[in-house]
Design a protein around this motif. Structure first.
Motif, PDB file in Angstrom:
ATOM      1  N   GLU A   5      74.679  10.566  28.612  1.00 29.61           N
ATOM      2  CA  GLU A   5      75.517  11.036  29.718  1.00 29.61           C
ATOM      3  C   GLU A   5      75.370  10.103  30.918  1.00 29.61           C
ATOM      4  OE1 GLU A   5      75.642  15.001  32.548  1.00 29.61           O
ATOM      5  OE2 GLU A   5      74.914  15.187  30.495  1.00 29.61           O
ATOM      6  N   LYS A   6      74.165   9.560  31.088  1.00 32.06           N
ATOM      7  CA  LYS A   6      73.896   8.632  32.185  1.00 32.06           C
ATOM      8  C   LYS A   6      72.841   7.631  31.722  1.00 32.06           C
ATOM      9  CE  LYS A   6      73.227   8.583  37.209  1.00 32.06           C
ATOM     10  NZ  LYS A   6      74.497   7.913  37.442  1.00 32.06           N
ATOM     11  N   ARG A   7      72.995   6.401  32.167  1.00 28.59           N
ATOM     12  CA  ARG A   7      72.055   5.328  31.840  1.00 28.59           C
ATOM     13  C   ARG A   7      71.404   4.877  33.136  1.00 28.59           C
ATOM     14  NH1 ARG A   7      71.918  -0.012  31.788  1.00 28.59           N
ATOM     15  NH2 ARG A   7      71.096  -1.178  29.996  1.00 28.59           N
ATOM     16  N   ILE A   8      70.059   4.968  33.203  1.00 28.94           N
ATOM     17  CA  ILE A   8      69.338   4.743  34.454  1.00 28.94           C
ATOM     18  C   ILE A   8      68.249   3.701  34.234  1.00 28.94           C
ATOM     19  CG2 ILE A   8      67.978   5.822  36.286  1.00 28.94           C
ATOM     20  CD1 ILE A   8      69.191   8.536  35.367  1.00 28.94           C
ATOM     21  N   PRO A   9      68.371   2.500  34.813  1.00 27.33           N
ATOM     22  CA  PRO A   9      67.282   1.527  34.692  1.00 27.33           C
ATOM     23  C   PRO A   9      66.143   1.819  35.667  1.00 27.33           C
ATOM     24  CG  PRO A   9      69.156   0.548  35.820  1.00 27.33           C
ATOM     25  CD  PRO A   9      69.548   1.961  35.503  1.00 27.33           C
ATOM     26  N   ILE A  10      64.950   2.088  35.125  1.00 22.69           N
ATOM     27  CA  ILE A  10      63.727   2.239  35.926  1.00 22.69           C
ATOM     28  C   ILE A  10      62.667   1.436  35.187  1.00 22.69           C
ATOM     29  CG2 ILE A  10      62.010   3.815  36.901  1.00 22.69           C
ATOM     30  CD1 ILE A  10      64.087   6.038  36.816  1.00 22.69           C
ATOM     31  N   THR A  11      62.594   0.148  35.499  1.00 24.69           N
ATOM     32  CA  THR A  11      61.752  -0.736  34.695  1.00 24.69           C
ATOM     33  C   THR A  11      60.347  -0.882  35.285  1.00 24.69           C
ATOM     34  OG1 THR A  11      62.568  -2.706  35.835  1.00 24.69           O
ATOM     35  CG2 THR A  11      63.758  -2.002  33.860  1.00 24.69           C
ATOM     36  N   PHE A  12      59.395  -1.104  34.383  1.00 22.61           N
ATOM     37  CA  PHE A  12      57.985  -1.267  34.739  1.00 22.61           C
ATOM     38  C   PHE A  12      57.464  -2.566  34.120  1.00 22.61           C
ATOM     39  CE2 PHE A  12      58.791   3.321  34.435  1.00 22.61           C
ATOM     40  CZ  PHE A  12      58.348   3.751  35.677  1.00 22.61           C
ATOM     41  N   ASP A  13      56.486  -3.191  34.780  1.00 21.14           N
ATOM     42  CA  ASP A  13      55.832  -4.365  34.203  1.00 21.14           C
ATOM     43  C   ASP A  13      55.066  -3.964  32.952  1.00 21.14           C
ATOM     44  OD1 ASP A  13      56.804  -5.952  36.231  1.00 21.14           O
ATOM     45  OD2 ASP A  13      54.983  -5.799  37.455  1.00 21.14           O
ATOM     46  N   ASP A  14      55.065  -4.841  31.964  1.00 22.04           N
ATOM     47  CA  ASP A  14      54.466  -4.540  30.666  1.00 22.04           C
ATOM     48  C   ASP A  14      52.948  -4.723  30.721  1.00 22.04           C
ATOM     49  OD1 ASP A  14      53.942  -4.095  28.019  1.00 22.04           O
ATOM     50  OD2 ASP A  14      55.376  -5.574  27.250  1.00 22.04           O
ATOM     51  N   PRO A  15      52.169  -3.660  30.441  1.00 24.03           N
ATOM     52  CA  PRO A  15      50.710  -3.842  30.425  1.00 24.03           C
ATOM     53  C   PRO A  15      50.233  -4.726  29.265  1.00 24.03           C
ATOM     54  CG  PRO A  15      51.290  -1.659  29.604  1.00 24.03           C
ATOM     55  CD  PRO A  15      52.564  -2.276  30.131  1.00 24.03           C
ATOM     56  N   LYS A  16      51.131  -5.006  28.334  1.00 18.85           N
ATOM     57  CA  LYS A  16      50.788  -5.857  27.187  1.00 18.85           C
ATOM     58  C   LYS A  16      50.252  -7.222  27.616  1.00 18.85           C
ATOM     59  CE  LYS A  16      52.913  -7.812  22.999  1.00 18.85           C
ATOM     60  NZ  LYS A  16      54.174  -7.915  22.221  1.00 18.85           N
ATOM     61  N   ILE A  17      50.644  -7.679  28.806  1.00 19.91           N
ATOM     62  CA  ILE A  17      50.179  -8.993  29.282  1.00 19.91           C
ATOM     63  C   ILE A  17      48.657  -9.071  29.370  1.00 19.91           C
ATOM     64  CG2 ILE A  17      52.302  -9.524  30.563  1.00 19.91           C
ATOM     65  CD1 ILE A  17      50.753  -8.686  33.127  1.00 19.91           C
ATOM     66  N   SER A  18      47.992  -7.893  29.430  1.00 18.21           N
ATOM     67  CA  SER A  18      46.530  -7.872  29.552  1.00 18.21           C
ATOM     68  C   SER A  18      45.821  -7.747  28.205  1.00 18.21           C
ATOM     69  CB  SER A  18      46.102  -6.701  30.440  1.00 18.21           C
ATOM     70  OG  SER A  18      46.370  -5.461  29.781  1.00 18.21           O
ATOM     71  N   ASP A  19      46.576  -7.610  27.115  1.00 19.67           N
ATOM     72  CA  ASP A  19      45.940  -7.436  25.807  1.00 19.67           C
ATOM     73  C   ASP A  19      45.013  -8.615  25.504  1.00 19.67           C
ATOM     74  OD1 ASP A  19      47.382  -5.132  25.625  1.00 19.67           O
ATOM     75  OD2 ASP A  19      48.690  -5.784  23.988  1.00 19.67           O
TER      76      ASP A  19
END
Length: 203
Positions: A160-174
């Motif tokens: 019904e609605k598309r909402i971008p709420i992006t976060f930095d990926d914690p994968k960079i610290s793996d």
């Protein structure tokens, strides 16, 4: 709600969310508020590329926030543009922050139950595509939690609605000494923002 989880929630830094980020979160607030005003069920599908980290953190914290603020008929889901597995560090991080998490299957894409309190229904956590039969097929908000999925999926069928709420990926610290800290910080950032969203809902 579990005592340890309540203590984590009490320490969230909701007041530190800046105005630009609040503007990013406002469309989600508006979507939820509109559903509440009309007495409708609220279906939120948090989407990232692999449905392994950020989308699960968002799903779980949003469901916890709805429970905390007693916003009824909120159903949170997550999905990816492809199926992988819920990354074990996510489950470990959420356990450390107070959730009760049990792995109930041991295949390559294991299934977890995630509980907020002794008498709450469990959230079911596993990696799946966003259009999996497990997820809603219509009348939901698609919340894009990573820029790759946001850019790669301009259209989400049934949303019904598309909402971008992006976060930095914690994968960079793996595979680094900072991994636990980075995952904890990202989880708490997502928690703070989901709690801010639900704190703004008027019943």
């Amino acid at each position: 709600m579990y005592q340890k989880l309540s203590k984590t929630i009490e320490q969230l830094q909701i007041q530190n969310i800046n105005e630009e980020r609040k503007s990013t979160l406002q469309p989600l607030i508006d979507f939820i508020q509109n559903k509440v005003n009309n007495g409708q069920e609220i279906h939120l599908n948090f989407i990232c590329t692999h449905n392994s980290r950020r989308s699960h953190l968002s799903q779980i914290w949003a469901q916890a926030a709805a429970n905390y603020f007693n916003i009824q008929n909120v159903h949170c889901y997550s999905g990816g543009t492809e199926e992988t597995a819920l990354f074990p560090k996510v489950a470990e991080t959420l356990t450390n922050q107070g959730f009760n998490i049990v792995k109930i299957s041991n295949e390559s894409n294991p299934i977890y139950t995630i509980k907020i309190g002794e008498n709450t229904s469990p959230i079911i956590g596993f990696s799946k595509k966003y259009d999996s039969p497990f997820n809603p097929s219509s009348d939901f908000a698609a919340i894009m939690t990573c820029s790759q999925a946001d850019g790669g999926c301009p259209f989400i069928a049934g949303a019904e609605k598309r909402i971008p709420i992006t976060f930095d990926d914690p994968k960079i610290s793996d595979n680094t000494p900072e991994q636990s800290q980075v995952y904890a910080e990202r989880s708490l950032q997502i928690a703070s923002e989901m709690f801010y969203v639900f704190s703004m809902i008027k019943k």
